[in-house]
Design a protein around this motif. Sequence first.
Motif, PDB file in Angstrom:
ATOM      1  N   ARG A 195       0.834  -1.330   0.087  1.00 49.26           N
ATOM      2  CA  ARG A 195      -0.034  -0.108  -0.016  1.00 49.26           C
ATOM      3  C   ARG A 195       0.718   1.342  -0.168  1.00 49.26           C
ATOM      4  O   ARG A 195       0.482   2.431  -0.525  1.00 49.26           O
ATOM      5  N   SER A 196       2.129   1.196   0.421  1.00 48.41           N
ATOM      6  CA  SER A 196       2.988   2.218   0.609  1.00 48.41           C
ATOM      7  C   SER A 196       3.504   2.597  -0.745  1.00 48.41           C
ATOM      8  O   SER A 196       4.384   3.534  -0.959  1.00 48.41           O
ATOM      9  N   SER A 200      -2.053   2.095  -4.123  1.00 51.67           N
ATOM     10  CA  SER A 200      -3.270   1.679  -3.303  1.00 51.67           C
ATOM     11  C   SER A 200      -4.123   2.999  -2.938  1.00 51.67           C
ATOM     12  O   SER A 200      -3.825   4.078  -3.115  1.00 51.67           O
ATOM     13  N   ASP A 202      -5.975   3.075  -0.386  1.00 53.24           N
ATOM     14  CA  ASP A 202      -6.059   3.154   1.135  1.00 53.24           C
ATOM     15  C   ASP A 202      -4.819   3.173   1.569  1.00 53.24           C
ATOM     16  O   ASP A 202      -4.046   2.297   1.636  1.00 53.24           O
ATOM     17  N   ASN A 203      -4.546   4.493   2.434  1.00 59.99           N
ATOM     18  CA  ASN A 203      -3.301   4.479   3.143  1.00 59.99           C
ATOM     19  C   ASN A 203      -3.510   4.604   4.392  1.00 59.99           C
ATOM     20  O   ASN A 203      -2.357   5.113   5.273  1.00 59.99           O
ATOM     21  N   ILE A 206      -0.912   2.926   7.707  1.00 65.75           N
ATOM     22  CA  ILE A 206       0.557   2.642   7.127  1.00 65.75           C
ATOM     23  C   ILE A 206       1.807   3.315   8.232  1.00 65.75           C
ATOM     24  O   ILE A 206       1.814   4.721   8.450  1.00 65.75           O
ATOM     25  N   ASP A 251      -7.919  -1.482  -2.143  1.00 60.67           N
ATOM     26  CA  ASP A 251      -7.784  -1.057  -0.777  1.00 60.67           C
ATOM     27  C   ASP A 251      -7.273  -2.203   0.389  1.00 60.67           C
ATOM     28  O   ASP A 251      -6.945  -3.191  -0.280  1.00 60.67           O
ATOM     29  N   ARG A 252      -7.183  -1.739   1.881  1.00 58.86           N
ATOM     30  CA  ARG A 252      -6.368  -2.715   2.473  1.00 58.86           C
ATOM     31  C   ARG A 252      -6.941  -4.151   2.475  1.00 58.86           C
ATOM     32  O   ARG A 252      -6.408  -5.411   2.331  1.00 58.86           O
TER      33      ARG A 252
END
Length: 294
Positions: A195-196, A200, A202-203, A206, A251-252
């Motif tokens: 995600r980083s 992504s 959705d952050n 993190i 997303d996550r």
Amino acid sequence: MEEVGERDPVTGRMTTGHDWNGITELNTPVPRVVIFFLVVTTIFSIVYWILMPSWPLGSTYTKGLLGIDQKHVVQTQLEHAAAQREGWMKQIASDDFAAIQANPALMQIVHETGKTLFGDNCAVCHGINGTGGKGFPNLKAAAWLWGGDPQTIYQTLTAGINSANAETRTSQMPAFGRDGVLNVGQIDDVVAYVRSLGGSTDNIGITPEKVARGKEVFQANCVACHGGDAKGNHDMGAPNLTDPVWIYGGDRQSITASVYGGRQGHMPSWQDRLSDAQRKILTLYVLSLPEQRS
């Protein structure tokens, strides 16, 4: 009841002699224009019956003096269209992709025929506009898993992905969680790292610590397919994890589900369903989809 022949004082017309609750009926003749059109349409009908096929006669029908047969007309039109179609289909089948792309007339056919082929065969998964959906790639994004040149896309159409074709492209993401390769903490860390990377949607949540740990997990388990830079690998059909294009969601929750349970998409082989020329048309049409963004 009033006598027949009384003249209405308002209109000046004679009445019929009928009276309903004080309302008298005028003896109004049928307008001549109505009679005229009735005569014209009657004459037209008689002439049509004589000249054209019209009346059923048991197992046959009146053929008409002109001998017009609509079935024969349609059949002739279909044969003419098929003859025209055969010409450019043969040319598309024999020319290479570069030659077709350099021919504006053939590319016009590609856009018109390709849209129909795509709607009949591909839209059920990729959407009528090629924008895909969860589990089905967005073809307008031009994020090609196996490469975006015509020959590569043609081969994907021909052999399919994880299909029954002997030359199918094969791609599968292992189920790292379900099969016990990674524990819950490692999955959470590697999902944070993915995600980083910038793609992504959705952050939230993190942290630098998670990203650092997740990078180690990624390098130990994921680089063989996705590459050290996480930009994917066309040879294995592994997607680029740094762009905003996601097949199953960026997303996550979606990324976690992919890492835990794995993924194995499927695309049928079109070798036995579409001709070589049709697959070439679809190839070039699919390549044109990113240019059709609204």
